[in-house]
Design a protein around this motif. Structure first.
Motif, mmCIF file in Angstrom:
data_model
loop_
_atom_site.group_PDB
_atom_site.id
_atom_site.type_symbol
_atom_site.label_atom_id
_atom_site.label_comp_id
_atom_site.label_asym_id
_atom_site.label_seq_id
_atom_site.Cartn_x
_atom_site.Cartn_y
_atom_site.Cartn_z
ATOM 1 N N ASN A 50 11.305 -3.798 11.345
ATOM 2 C CA ASN A 50 10.960 -5.184 12.069
ATOM 3 C C ASN A 50 9.412 -4.988 12.361
ATOM 4 O O ASN A 50 8.739 -4.189 13.064
ATOM 5 N N GLY A 51 8.659 -5.951 11.844
ATOM 6 C CA GLY A 51 7.324 -6.143 12.124
ATOM 7 C C GLY A 51 6.394 -5.497 11.084
ATOM 8 O O GLY A 51 6.880 -4.853 10.090
ATOM 9 N N SER A 52 5.099 -5.754 11.209
ATOM 10 C CA SER A 52 4.330 -5.352 10.121
ATOM 11 C C SER A 52 3.751 -3.814 10.694
ATOM 12 O O SER A 52 2.637 -3.429 11.072
ATOM 13 N N GLN A 53 4.573 -2.920 10.094
ATOM 14 C CA GLN A 53 4.652 -1.653 10.595
ATOM 15 C C GLN A 53 3.384 -0.990 9.609
ATOM 16 O O GLN A 53 2.835 -1.554 8.817
ATOM 17 N N SER A 54 2.812 0.465 10.195
ATOM 18 C CA SER A 54 1.826 0.849 9.116
ATOM 19 C C SER A 54 2.226 1.468 7.968
ATOM 20 O O SER A 54 3.478 1.677 7.846
ATOM 21 N N VAL A 55 1.505 1.512 7.145
ATOM 22 C CA VAL A 55 1.542 2.115 5.725
ATOM 23 C C VAL A 55 2.228 3.650 5.918
ATOM 24 O O VAL A 55 3.364 3.725 5.247
ATOM 25 N N ASP B 6 0.809 -1.288 -0.070
ATOM 26 C CA ASP B 6 -0.045 -0.049 -0.024
ATOM 27 C C ASP B 6 0.851 1.199 0.158
ATOM 28 O O ASP B 6 0.568 2.273 -0.657
ATOM 29 N N ALA B 7 1.954 1.178 0.783
ATOM 30 C CA ALA B 7 2.991 2.280 0.704
ATOM 31 C C ALA B 7 3.747 2.384 -0.701
ATOM 32 O O ALA B 7 3.669 3.793 -1.282
ATOM 33 N N LEU B 8 3.919 1.401 -1.199
ATOM 34 C CA LEU B 8 4.325 1.364 -2.421
ATOM 35 C C LEU B 8 3.727 1.945 -3.612
ATOM 36 O O LEU B 8 4.095 2.584 -4.623
ATOM 37 N N LYS B 9 2.174 1.985 -3.482
ATOM 38 C CA LYS B 9 1.292 2.494 -4.648
ATOM 39 C C LYS B 9 1.363 4.055 -4.310
ATOM 40 O O LYS B 9 1.216 4.848 -5.127
ATOM 41 N N GLN B 10 1.790 4.505 -3.285
ATOM 42 C CA GLN B 10 1.760 6.015 -3.071
ATOM 43 C C GLN B 10 3.293 6.599 -3.273
ATOM 44 O O GLN B 10 3.498 7.771 -3.465
ATOM 45 N N TRP B 11 4.193 5.755 -3.397
ATOM 46 C CA TRP B 11 5.485 5.949 -3.627
ATOM 47 C C TRP B 11 5.864 6.692 -5.062
ATOM 48 O O TRP B 11 5.508 5.994 -5.995
ATOM 49 N N GLN B 12 6.342 7.823 -5.040
ATOM 50 C CA GLN B 12 6.719 8.606 -6.117
ATOM 51 C C GLN B 12 8.095 8.449 -6.689
ATOM 52 O O GLN B 12 8.557 9.197 -7.414
#
Length: 219
Positions: A198-203, A30-36
């Motif tokens: 480390n871990g399933s951090q937030s977007v 989801d973060a990569l979808k926002q990555w420019q």
């Protein structure tokens, strides 16, 4: 002409039967979808938390009670909490369908054998098979079907590879390497060999880390 744009390398250490790995993967993507920024190259690495589980698997709740050392009520609360966290992330975790704790070595070998441009699809297919459909991802025929459907892999060849030892060395080396660099739990993410998460951090955290890793490239 200026220099070609760099590619950001993201190493993902994960296990295919780890619900937090599925949540963490979803947050990262989801973060990569926002990555420019620049293009991203993802490398998947196996992490085997328990290679002693037999190929046939162990009854899931029996295994979890023994591992966590908690009573059925506490286990139910743990499942419920994890399921809710999955819902927030946008992934399904159906603990009622999970009948087996599985040895994930074979599923990691499938990922290693999959074509580079299909690895993400194969990872997601394995996650779905285990967490949504309750399938035994330690079973060769299940994995052959997943590889064929998700990546167009030749079923006969894949069956032969999984019945043999194809990609076994890579899976074991990944797990050994992870422990050598003090990775004790997954998911674990390394960005450009410089920034780790480390871990399933937030977007939002993953967005910040992507920017941080990009800045370190030019510093």
């Amino acid at each position: 002409m200026g220099p070609e744009k760099e590619t950001m390398l993201i190493d993902i250490f994960h296990d295919t039967a780890c619900p937090w790995c599925r949540i963490g993967k979803k947050h990262l993507f989801d973060a990569l979808k926002q990555w420019q920024g620049e293009a991203v190259d993802i490398r998947w690495h196996a992490f085997l938390p328990d290679d002693t589980i037999p190929p046939a698997g162990i009854p899931f709740r029996t295994f979890m009670k023994a591992r966590k050392g908690i009573d059925p009520e506490e286990l139910h609360r743990l499942f419920d909490y994890t399921r809710q966290r999955g819902e927030v992330a946008g992934v399904k975790l159906d603990f009622e369908k999970m009948s087996l704790a599985v040895n994930t070595k074979l599923s990691h070998r499938l990922i290693a054998l999959a074509p580079e441009n299909s690895k993400v699809a194969v990872v997601e297919a394995i996650y779905k098979a285990y967490f949504e459909d309750g399938l035994n991802i330690g079973d060769i025929e299940t994995l052959v079907a997943l590889g064929s459907q998700a990546a167009g892999m030749d079923a006969t060849q894949l069956r032969s590879q999984l019945n043999g030892d194809a990609a076994l060395d890579q899976v074991m080396l990944d797990t050994t390497f992870a422990r050598q660099i003090d990775i004790t739990s997954v998911p674990f993410f390394i960005f450009n060999n410089k920034v780790s998460v480390n871990g399933s951090q937030s977007v939002d955290v993953f967005c910040q880390v992507l920017n941080q890793a990009a800045l370190l490239e030019v510093s």
